[in-house]
Write an enzyme that holds these catalytic residues in place. Structure first.
Site, PDB file in Angstrom:
ATOM      1  N   GLU A 160       0.855  -1.177  -0.154  1.00 30.00           N
ATOM      2  CA  GLU A 160      -0.304  -0.142  -0.039  1.00 30.00           C
ATOM      3  C   GLU A 160       0.800   0.802  -0.042  1.00 30.00           C
ATOM      4  O   GLU A 160       1.920   1.121   0.588  1.00 30.00           O
ATOM      5  CB  GLU A 160      -0.482  -0.276   1.195  1.00 30.00           C
ATOM      6  CG  GLU A 160      -1.561   1.368   1.139  1.00 30.00           C
ATOM      7  CD  GLU A 160      -3.139   1.155   2.415  1.00 30.00           C
ATOM      8  OE1 GLU A 160      -3.022  -0.313   3.093  1.00 30.00           O
ATOM      9  OE2 GLU A 160      -3.185   2.061   3.285  1.00 30.00           O
ATOM     10  N   GLU A 165      -2.742  11.272   2.829  1.00 31.02           N
ATOM     11  CA  GLU A 165      -4.077  11.622   3.680  1.00 31.02           C
ATOM     12  C   GLU A 165      -3.640  13.030   4.892  1.00 31.02           C
ATOM     13  O   GLU A 165      -2.682  13.150   4.839  1.00 31.02           O
ATOM     14  CB  GLU A 165      -3.635  10.184   5.186  1.00 31.02           C
ATOM     15  CG  GLU A 165      -2.618   9.879   5.416  1.00 31.02           C
ATOM     16  CD  GLU A 165      -2.875   8.812   6.456  1.00 31.02           C
ATOM     17  OE1 GLU A 165      -3.699   8.032   6.749  1.00 31.02           O
ATOM     18  OE2 GLU A 165      -1.772   8.433   7.016  1.00 31.02           O
TER      19      GLU A 165
END
Length: 283
Positions: A160, A165
């Site tokens: 990932e 974010e």
């Protein structure tokens, strides 16, 4: 986010279970006024410019909706839908992912999460999006990549790459992270970068990674703020970033990275995406 064991697919579709106490922060840098764009060394291989009529959903040829309200392994509070109320074009060349405070399917909030799994999957290159972020306590937008071999090996074996974010209550901080076997969840390899001279919700910014064999770097408006290689991994850990990944865009409400919204959080909140583009190194 941590894994959800309810379904094999959901077990690995997770966004960044970062431990806030472990976050590292750079010295604040001013926001560039003229974001640098890729040069001639890059060749465009995929894009979505989100052109279309206001209120229409994102292209089904490019995007798939993840629908559900089980918390996504992160104790998120929203139900992600495929409704245009939560993900649609604005008619001005942008995708709007909208988090709403409303009762729906047993949840008190709705939002959307879309991905390119089975539509577009790619190894290496420059993945970038021009985004204006939402703001508010408990608002958690993300732009990220997940290994296309997810169903075969599960998470975090698939790998990932979290391009961006952000906690809505900390609008001058952006985080990039890497998750794999032995360095996932709160133990990810990541960096939290502070900016000065403005907040990331006040305007569009370009969030990108440049992904090469054995090296990934994170950029904000063309400026690198983090880079990692296999040498940064824990002893004995494997680098699992040598196969195709697909793209995910979402806005979570609540969750273990941001905490819950409170009375100060204004709804609806929107992540506005001008474009997503993927480049390969020009031959």
């Amino acid at each position: 986010m941590t894994r959800n064991r309810l379904l094999p697919w959901l077990a690995a579709m997770v966004t960044l279970a970062c431990d806030p106490a472990a976050n590292r922060t750079t010295k604040p840098d001013p926001l560039p006024t003229n974001p640098q764009q890729p040069g001639s060394e890059w060749q465009l291989v995929w894009q979505d410019e989100f052109e279309g009529t206001a209120g229409t959903p994102p292209s089904a040829e490019r995007w798939v909706h993840d629908v559900g309200g089980h918390g996504w392994g992160n104790e998120q509070w929203e139900f992600n839908t495929a409704r245009p109320e939560n993900a649609s074009l604005d008619g001005a060349g942008n995708l709007l992912i909208t988090a709403r405070k409303e009762s729906y399917q047993g949840r008190s909030y709705t939002s959307a999460r879309i991905n390119t799994r089975g539509r577009f999957e790619h190894t290496y290159g420059r993945f970038e999006a021009r985004i204006q972020l939402p703001v508010g306590r408990g608002i958690w937008p993300a732009f990220w990549l997940l290994g296309a071999n997810l169903a075969e090996v599960d998470w975090p074996e698939c790998g990932e790459i979290d391009i961006m974010e952000y906690r809505g209550q900390l609008p001058a901080l952006v985080r990039g992270s890497l998750h794999g076997p032995g360095y996932s969840g709160g133990g990810n390899i990541g960096y939290e970068h502070a900016v000065s001279g403005g907040k990331l919700n006040e305007d569009f910014h370009v969030y990108a990674v440049e992904w090469e064999p054995n090296r990934i770097r994170w950029l904000l408006d063309g400026v690198t703020f983090f880079e990692t290689t296999p040498a940064r991994l824990p002893a004995g850990a494997r680098w699992v970033f040598d196969h195709p990944h697909f793209i995910i865009l979402n806005v979570a409400v609540g969750g273990n990275f941001v905490g819950p919204p409170d009375n100060s959080t204004v709804f609806p909140q929107q992540m506005k995406v001008d474009y997503v583009r993927v480049y390969s190194r020009a031959q």
